[in-house]
Motif scaffolding. Sequence first.
Motif, mmCIF file in Angstrom:
data_model
loop_
_atom_site.group_PDB
_atom_site.id
_atom_site.type_symbol
_atom_site.label_atom_id
_atom_site.label_comp_id
_atom_site.label_asym_id
_atom_site.label_seq_id
_atom_site.Cartn_x
_atom_site.Cartn_y
_atom_site.Cartn_z
ATOM 1 N N ARG A 87 0.838 -1.200 0.000
ATOM 2 C CA ARG A 87 0.000 0.000 0.000
ATOM 3 C C ARG A 87 0.876 1.255 0.000
ATOM 4 O O ARG A 87 0.624 2.197 -0.753
ATOM 5 C CB ARG A 87 -0.924 -0.015 1.230
ATOM 6 N N MET A 88 1.899 1.263 0.833
ATOM 7 C CA MET A 88 2.796 2.414 0.906
ATOM 8 C C MET A 88 3.512 2.640 -0.416
ATOM 9 O O MET A 88 3.570 3.764 -0.923
ATOM 10 C CB MET A 88 3.816 2.220 2.034
ATOM 11 N N LEU A 89 4.067 1.583 -0.978
ATOM 12 C CA LEU A 89 4.806 1.716 -2.232
ATOM 13 C C LEU A 89 3.899 2.157 -3.377
ATOM 14 O O LEU A 89 4.301 2.950 -4.230
ATOM 15 C CB LEU A 89 5.540 0.416 -2.561
ATOM 16 N N ARG A 90 2.666 1.673 -3.399
ATOM 17 C CA ARG A 90 1.706 2.133 -4.425
ATOM 18 C C ARG A 90 1.432 3.626 -4.258
ATOM 19 O O ARG A 90 1.318 4.362 -5.238
ATOM 20 C CB ARG A 90 0.403 1.336 -4.341
ATOM 21 N N GLU A 129 7.154 -4.696 -10.246
ATOM 22 C CA GLU A 129 8.334 -4.099 -9.597
ATOM 23 C C GLU A 129 8.166 -4.074 -8.086
ATOM 24 O O GLU A 129 9.112 -4.346 -7.343
ATOM 25 C CB GLU A 129 8.544 -2.664 -10.087
ATOM 26 N N ILE A 130 6.982 -3.725 -7.642
ATOM 27 C CA ILE A 130 6.718 -3.683 -6.195
ATOM 28 C C ILE A 130 6.887 -5.067 -5.595
ATOM 29 O O ILE A 130 7.542 -5.229 -4.562
ATOM 30 C CB ILE A 130 5.324 -3.090 -5.915
ATOM 31 N N GLU A 131 6.331 -6.083 -6.248
ATOM 32 C CA GLU A 131 6.438 -7.457 -5.732
ATOM 33 C C GLU A 131 7.888 -7.931 -5.714
ATOM 34 O O GLU A 131 8.338 -8.541 -4.741
ATOM 35 C CB GLU A 131 5.566 -8.418 -6.545
ATOM 36 N N GLU A 132 8.636 -7.639 -6.777
ATOM 37 C CA GLU A 132 10.048 -8.036 -6.821
ATOM 38 C C GLU A 132 10.838 -7.329 -5.727
ATOM 39 O O GLU A 132 11.698 -7.940 -5.079
ATOM 40 C CB GLU A 132 10.642 -7.726 -8.195
ATOM 41 N N TYR A 133 10.548 -6.059 -5.534
ATOM 42 C CA TYR A 133 11.249 -5.299 -4.494
ATOM 43 C C TYR A 133 10.959 -5.883 -3.112
ATOM 44 O O TYR A 133 11.876 -6.099 -2.319
ATOM 45 C CB TYR A 133 10.845 -3.824 -4.556
ATOM 46 N N LEU A 134 9.697 -6.150 -2.837
ATOM 47 C CA LEU A 134 9.330 -6.697 -1.529
ATOM 48 C C LEU A 134 9.945 -8.073 -1.297
ATOM 49 O O LEU A 134 10.226 -8.444 -0.157
ATOM 50 C CB LEU A 134 7.806 -6.756 -1.380
ATOM 51 N N ALA A 135 10.163 -8.835 -2.358
ATOM 52 C CA ALA A 135 10.772 -10.159 -2.231
ATOM 53 C C ALA A 135 12.269 -10.085 -1.957
ATOM 54 O O ALA A 135 12.838 -11.010 -1.370
ATOM 55 C CB ALA A 135 10.519 -10.973 -3.504
ATOM 56 N N GLN A 136 12.920 -8.982 -2.341
ATOM 57 C CA GLN A 136 14.376 -8.923 -2.191
ATOM 58 C C GLN A 136 14.853 -8.015 -1.067
ATOM 59 O O GLN A 136 15.977 -8.142 -0.613
ATOM 60 C CB GLN A 136 15.035 -8.509 -3.507
ATOM 61 N N ALA A 145 8.412 1.898 3.822
ATOM 62 C CA ALA A 145 8.653 0.574 3.226
ATOM 63 C C ALA A 145 9.717 0.580 2.128
ATOM 64 O O ALA A 145 9.655 -0.210 1.190
ATOM 65 C CB ALA A 145 7.341 -0.044 2.704
ATOM 66 N N TYR A 146 10.691 1.480 2.242
ATOM 67 C CA TYR A 146 11.780 1.430 1.259
ATOM 68 C C TYR A 146 13.077 1.945 1.861
ATOM 69 O O TYR A 146 13.083 2.674 2.833
ATOM 70 C CB TYR A 146 11.432 2.215 -0.011
ATOM 71 N N ALA A 147 14.171 1.504 1.235
ATOM 72 C CA ALA A 147 15.510 1.932 1.636
ATOM 73 C C ALA A 147 16.172 2.587 0.435
ATOM 74 O O ALA A 147 16.527 1.909 -0.532
ATOM 75 C CB ALA A 147 16.339 0.748 2.117
#
Length: 184
Positions: A87-90, A129-136, A145-147
């Motif tokens: 939700r945050m990344l969206r 992209e969001i899903e790949e980011y959250l997986a890694q 929710a990001y660095a």
Amino acid sequence: MVILASASPRRRDLLALITPEFEVAVSGADESCDIADPRKMVRFLAEKKAASVAQDYPDETVIGADTVVEAGGEVFGKPADFEDARRMLRALSGNVHFVHTGVCVTCGGRKITEAFTTKVFFRPLDPQEIEEYLAQENVMDKAGAYAIQGSAARFVEGIEGCFFNVVGLPVSGLYGMLKKLDQV
């Protein structure tokens, strides 16, 4: 001695850029807060964290900090779970947001508290992209929710203000605060 009232490994790394000699004492302060203004909120929470640790180290220089992300009138702290992170990344996708960090330095009965803000421009993200980011990336301990210093760097089109503030500790701003208190 300088005491960092934070469990954040990123804040430890950043404080080491200012002073190589410091200790960490994690604050047990309650981080609940009903202040709506994000800049006032982070100042308040930074003061709570610093005060909590300063009770045990009254003669030392104690640094408390708190960071939140503000986007579209909403304040994001650390995500509660992966759905919250999505939700945050969206919400950040294709938009401008603000990272606010409150910093409080206490020293021998003196206290300085400031809030630092950095404007961040995110490019549009597709759901994959969001899903790949959250997986890694481990995002559960990061406001918004990001660095920015990690693989989310590829999402950032630009910033206005202190890069290190987005990481979690405004190095130059904190250095100035410590100078005011004659601690560096």
